[in-house]
Design an enzyme around this catalytic site. Structure first.
Site, PDB file in Angstrom:
ATOM      1  N   SER A 105       5.943 -44.560  14.339  1.00 32.86           N
ATOM      2  CA  SER A 105       4.698 -45.231  14.686  1.00 32.86           C
ATOM      3  C   SER A 105       3.682 -44.987  13.582  1.00 32.86           C
ATOM      4  CB  SER A 105       4.153 -44.686  16.006  1.00 32.86           C
ATOM      5  OG  SER A 105       3.544 -43.409  15.813  1.00 32.86           O
ATOM      6  N   ASP A 106       2.639 -45.792  13.557  1.00 28.54           N
ATOM      7  CA  ASP A 106       1.498 -45.438  12.723  1.00 28.54           C
ATOM      8  C   ASP A 106       0.698 -44.377  13.476  1.00 28.54           C
ATOM      9  OD1 ASP A 106      -0.320 -45.415  10.625  1.00 28.54           O
ATOM     10  OD2 ASP A 106      -0.306 -47.590  10.423  1.00 28.54           O
ATOM     11  N   TRP A 107      -0.293 -43.810  12.834  1.00 30.48           N
ATOM     12  CA  TRP A 107      -1.031 -42.675  13.374  1.00 30.48           C
ATOM     13  C   TRP A 107      -1.553 -42.997  14.781  1.00 30.48           C
ATOM     14  CZ3 TRP A 107      -2.448 -37.940  10.835  1.00 30.48           C
ATOM     15  CH2 TRP A 107      -3.348 -37.146  11.553  1.00 30.48           C
TER      16      TRP A 107
END
Length: 734
Positions: free
Chosen positions: A271-273
């Site tokens: 995932s992104d942050w």
């Protein structure tokens, strides 16, 4: 700690042995990534969230960490994971190595302007070597988002507007980062991001919604991602955005069906942050537990700082909400990459202080960064041949950016040090020690911070009088203007993309006293330069070129290097034209006839770009002749052109091939890049440049994502830019 003895053989058998020993809690742990959370050289955290994370690390409930760097720090953390957890599974350490680590190359958009795939590959390889030497083994790059909107700050991370060029650059960067063998400690795993469509954020506003057709998705957005898979990329990152109503972090079609099943990707997706947590903010998940369920079912294998998997995934598997097979699949993918990196055989493979010292600001890397920088500078205009300069000319250099040693580093430079760039002033004075310099007013004021946009100077004119007086006395004026390095990048979207603050007025004031101006524009995106184009004789897009900025610019300005770069992204005339790109579809009313008003146009501006995709000048002149295009019965197209250097010095030209499908079941672009070649010729020399296209190169994706090839008439053209093309007609038979 359980002592594991692996049988020799393929990784899959070894993964089987390991997974058979893992508890569900340990499996979930492999799917968790934490950012660095305590000072490693100090005492272990005793309470709070940091203490909880520390205990997870010791108990094998963390699979990866990011934002930890330096051999000493990484070694200490890896020892905890390996020597204190039950199974001793090593961590993979990630970092944003976007355009170098400590030694910074030009920003990726600038590198794309070189159209030099081998140089781009080498730049990524150097970045990998330096990052690996400090203990890192995974980069969150390349960004392969195609974008047509320069308001979006993250265009600086990508390769521009074209899916063909973007695909080739994606391949080059992946191969540069990963090399021939991931277990070589001078390589790192790469990550294609942001899957998919992030570059089409509405209004160019970061983190915003994306709403595009299936046609655009398959023909424009996805090709660079598929190229990354074919190049062997080991990880993917989804994104913060919603695509056509579904947050991509929870998009089953993209992640499971397309990427993992149809494309056969066997690495893992991160995932992104905190983007899994953000499913709740999108209104797509009821709470974090629901977000966890949606993300893992959709195919997100690792949770970056989202706390969804660590807090909820085990329970969801135990109560039957999430199938254990999905967890096993994710863990297998993560372990596979760890095996490929050599970490399962030697967890401390990347922790070598001698290598860290050897490759930090390595002389070869600096020279490569300089070469990449000069190959990235696009000469936009050069009336009167003000460039190249000669040492000793009566020239004055003006601009706060000219002696700035931090801004040229650009955004995404977290592994580097402020003040480490060679300034333009330093670079030019190495060639001409007598060069006069006037700083003039500061363009930028306010604290530079990650979370707050830079305040532009709107009213501080200190130093202007001295700068104007110096300009009056000079034969030529070199003005260095543009964006601060932190005015582009993530969260740096802008509605106005002209010269920030008082710079436009400074430009006009200097022009009033001396029109012989060479404007060097530093930026992380295409800027609006219409007034400058109409009034300034010489303009160069210098981007943000990293550590060796001043040397690279001086090489071009003083003629040591003849500029050869071409734009990877169109420069608009004004913001009202955005989004803008060369490959647009023709409308039903494409041209004005008999003076009528009812055709597709603006009443206050031209339709085309100020400087189009593929455009860039040189200090020499190029002539194209004898364009010939043929097609055989199997649909193979051969095209050729004779290119002659008709100027008075050696140069490099980027010859471009475009096609247009005249009649199709879906409307096709007016032109689409399908090939290019970089050639270097001495003055007076000619070369025949040959292109070959297969039948497959004439196809496209339909709205179902199926590749189709339709017979009919095609225009095939060759030229020096997307605006300057000579076309020939061919017909593809059934």
């Amino acid at each position: 700690m359980v002592q594991l003895v692996y049988s020799q053989g393929n990784y899959e058998a070894r993964i089987d042995q390991l997974m058979a020993k893992m508890t569900l809690e340990e499996k979930v742990g492999q799917m968790v990534q934490y950012s660095g959370f305590w000072e490693v050289t100090g005492p272990a955290p005793a309470d709070g969230s940091a203490a909880k994370k520390y205990e997870h690390l010791r108990s094998g409930r963390v699979g990866s960490m990011l934002n930890v760097r330096g051999v000493k720090n990484i070694l200490e953390i890896q020892k905890i994971a390996v020597e204190e957890s039950r199974l001793g599974i090593p961590l993979i350490f990630g970092f944003d190595v976007i355009h170098g680590h400590r030694t910074l190359a030009p920003i990726p958009l600038a590198e794309a302007a070189s159209w030099d795939l081998e140089a781009i590959k080498k730049s990524a390889s150097n970045a990998a070597q330096e990052a690996a030497s400090v203990g890192l083994n995974w980069t969150f790059a390349p960004n392969v988002d195609i974008s047509r909107d320069p308001r979006w700050g993250r265009v600086m991370e990508g390769a521009g507007e074209d899916p063909y060029l973007g695909s080739l650059i994606a391949e080059a960067r992946v191969k540069g980062f990963q090399g021939e063998n991931l277990a070589d400690p001078s390589t790192i795993a790469s990550c294609a991001k942001h899957f998919a469509g992030y570059g089409f954020a509405e209004g160019g506003r970061d983190y915003n919604t994306v709403d595009i057709s299936s046609y655009v998705l398959h023909n424009t957005v996805l090709p660079p991602f598929k190229a990354a898979v074919q190049a062997g990329v080991r990880t993917f990152m989804n994104g913060f955005h919603v695509l056509n109503g579904v947050p991509v972090t929870a998009d089953t079609y993209l992640q499971r069906q397309l990427l993992k099943e149809e494309w056969g990707f066997n690495g893992f997706i991160i995932s992104d942050w905190s983007s899994i947590m953000e499913l709740t903010l999108h209104g797509y998940a009821e709470n974090l537990e629901h977000a966890c369920e949606l993300a893992v079912n959709a195919g997100s294998d690792m949770d970056m700082e989202g706390y969804a998997y660590i807090d909820h995934l085990q329970k969801l598997v135990e109560n039957g909400t999430v199938d254990l097979r999905l967890v096993n699949d994710a863990v297998r993918r993560i372990l596979r990459v760890k095996f490929e990196l050599g970490l399962m055989d030697d967890p401390y493979l990347y922790c070598n202080e001698e290598r860290e010292e050897l490759y930090s600001m390595n002389a070869d890397h600096l020279e490569d960064a300089r070469d990449m920088g000069r190959k990235s500078i696009v000469l936009l205009k050069n009336e009167g041949d003000l460039l190249p300069l000669k040492a000793g000319e009566n020239t004055v250099l003006i601009g706060a950016l000219a002696d700035d040693k931090t801004s040229p580093l650009g955004s995404w430079r977290i592994g580097s040090d402020d003040g480490s760039a060679v300034s333009v002033l330093e670079g030019m004075r190495e060639v001409d020690p007598n060069l006069k310099f006037e700083r003039g007013p500061d363009f930028f004021t306010g604290e530079v911070s990650f979370i707050r946009a830079l305040n532009d100077n709107e009213d501080d004119w200190s130093g202007m009088d001295e700068a104007l007086e110096a300009a009056k006395q000079a034969d030529k004026v070199v003005l260095v203007m543009g964006e601060h390095g932190f005015q582009s990048g993530e969260a740096r979207s802008r509605t106005k993309i002209g010269l920030p603050g008082i710079q436009q007025e400074i430009l006009e004031r200097v022009h009033a006293v001396n029109p012989n101006i060479i404007l060097l524009v530093m930026s992380g995106r295409p800027l609006v330069l219409e007034w400058a184009d109409q009034n300034i004789p010489t303009i160069a897009a210098c981007w943000q070129l990293g550590t060796e900025t001043g040397h690279a610019i001086a090489d071009v300005v003083y003629g040591k290097y003849n500029p050869s770069a071409k734009l990877p992204m169109s420069f608009p005339r004004n913001e009202g034209q955005i989004p803008i790109h060369y490959g647009r579809n023709s409308t039903g009313r494409p041209i004005q006839k008999d003076g009528m008003v009812f055709w597709s146009h603006y009443t206050d501006q031209k339709n085309d770009a100020l400087y189009p995709f593929g455009y860039g000048l040189s200090y020499t002149e190029w002539t194209y002749s004898d364009v010939d295009v043929q097609i055989d019965n199997d649909g193979h197209v051969s095209a050729s052109v004779t290119v002659t250097n008709t100027g008075n010095r050696e140069g490099t030209e980027i010859v471009q091939l475009y096609i247009h499908d005249r009649i199709a079941s879906l409307v096709r672009p007016e032109k689409a890049l399908k090939g290019f070649d970089r050639i270097t010729l001495e003055s007076g020399a000619s070369q025949k440049v040959q292109f070959n296209l297969s039948r497959n190169d004439l196809g496209f994706y339909n709205n179902d994502g199926k590749w189709i090839i339709e017979p009919g008439k095609f225009d095939v053209g060759i030229g020096s830019s997307s605006r300057s093309i000579e076309w020939k007609e061919v017909e593809l038979k059934k």
